[in-house]
Design an enzyme around this catalytic site. Structure first.
Site, short mmCIF file in Angstrom:
data_model
loop_
_atom_site.label_atom_id
_atom_site.label_comp_id
_atom_site.label_asym_id
_atom_site.label_seq_id
_atom_site.Cartn_x
_atom_site.Cartn_y
_atom_site.Cartn_z
NE ARG A 1 42.07 -26.69 -44.79
CZ ARG A 1 41.93 -25.42 -44.39
NH1 ARG A 1 41.47 -25.16 -43.18
NH2 ARG A 1 42.22 -24.42 -45.21
CD GLU B 1 35.23 -28.71 -43.83
OE1 GLU B 1 35.29 -27.69 -44.55
OE2 GLU B 1 35.89 -28.85 -42.81
CG HIS C 1 36.00 -24.68 -42.50
ND1 HIS C 1 36.63 -25.62 -43.28
CD2 HIS C 1 36.94 -23.75 -42.20
CE1 HIS C 1 37.90 -25.27 -43.45
NE2 HIS C 1 38.11 -24.13 -42.80
#
Ligand code: NAP
Length: 321
Positions: free
Chosen positions: A238, A267, A286
């Protein structure tokens, strides 16, 4: 009367059809745009179950607006987008999707490590931009992977899957975990190291722990300064685990060699994000668990959790609280 499920993003039709057999289903139908906050707050008012993604902030306000809510089913293994304490206070079950994405995420993590080590994207871009001149001895040189030392921070499911890949490359593996796993050390042929020791010794540092406020900016200026100038940081866990400003400075000054990042603090990152301006950074949007098969399995598991809990049974994969 049928119970109501709200889904915060478009899920595959087959999966919705199963759910619709049992429940009244409503869904935010966009594939690439998260449900706006005001719509989410309205939609949860009468629901019994919520199926959400890591892009949805399920905080005290959302939970407070949903008096009948019995389960929050996150389509991800990480659940730092959910206020677990607020859910527990209300007796709401929270579930995630562990296991089904382990190998896929380990594959991507190793792919990112390899791409970063050998500057795969930079070299490819240079070729496309007509910058491939004569064959050169030292241009496009990167770092070796075989026989190097991999330091894994967080020896959980994905961390362990990463070890298997590293062993195929004859890597020496160090790990740091909040609870030492002595049984794994012999089984996997790996060695425990305290965090700072691992940072000093590893050629590759891979973050594989969940995010929580306790580990916010675990890797900051001080930690980066311990790493070798030839070392590479890989983060597929993360974004909040890394102080991005400190990382930018360390990469720009060449205090460390490079970084491979699948995750960011906020994000999606804008195209003018400072880390994207560096050519010793390999970035991905991601996609750790993004294989077709695995994403389908994650959605399926999230739905099975809802079917079980709303049917009066146990959650299949409860978040341990
Ligand atoms: P996991 O099996 O729960 O493993 C996490 C490991 O981290 C455990 O061994 C745990 O130790 C350790 N740990 C937790 N907090 C720690 C701390 N403060 N310091 C040191 N070690 C700590 O989880 P997983 O399935 O491997 O997934 C790991 C993370 O990867 C997820 O939480 C998620 O954020 C991320 N992820 C990202 C993607 C992506 O698309 N990029 C995909 C999947 C997962 P204990 O054994 O002591 O609990």
């Amino acid at each position: 009367m049928k119970q109501t499920v709200y889904i915060t993003r478009k899920l595959p039709e087959d999966i919705i059809n199963t759910l619709s057999l049992h429940f009244h289903v409503r869904m935010w139908k966009e594939e690439n745009i998260p449900v706006p906050r005001d719509i989410l707050l309205k939609e949860v008012e009468d629901i019994d179950a919520l199926i959400c993604l890591l892009t949805d902030k399920i905080d005290e306000e959302v939970i407070g607006r949903a008096p009948h809510l019995k389960i929050i089913s996150n389509v991800a293994v990480g659940y730092n987008n959910i206020d677990i304490a607020a859910a527990v206070k209300r007796g709401i079950q929270v579930t995630n999707t562990p296991g089904v994405l382990t190998e896929t995420t380990a594959d991507l993590t190793f792919a990112l490590l390899m791409a970063t080590a050998r500057g795969v994207t930079t070299a490819s871009e240079a070729l496309r931009n007509g910058k491939w001149g004569a064959w050169s001895l030292m241009e496009f040189t990167g770092q070796d992977i075989f026989s190097a030392t991999l330091g894994i921070i967080g020896l959980g499911r994905i961390g362990e899957a990463l070890v298997k890949r590293a062993k195929g490359f004859d890597m020496n593996v160090l790990y740091y975990n909040r609870s030492r796993k002595q049984d794994k050390e012999q089984e996997l042929d790996i060695h425990y190291a305290e965090l700072n020791d691992l940072l000093q010794k590893a050629d590759y540092v891979c973050l594989m722990i969940p995010y929580s406020t306790e580990v916010h900016h675990l890797i900051g200026k001080e930690e980066l300064s311990l790493m070798k100038p030839t070392a590479i940081l890989i983060n597929t866990a993360r974004g909040g685990l890394v102080d991005e400003d400190a990382l930018y400075q360390a990469l720009k000054n060449r205090d460390i060699w490079a970084a491979g990042l699948d995750v960011f603090e906020i994000e999606p990152v804008p195209a003018d994000h400072h880390l994207l301006s560096l050519n010793n950074v390999v970035t991905l949007p991601h996609i750790g668990s993004a294989s077709y098969k695995t994403r389908m399995s994650m959605a399926q598991l999230a739905v099975e959790n809802v079917v079980s809990v709303l049917g009066g049974g146990e959650a299949l994969t409860p978040v341990q609280m």
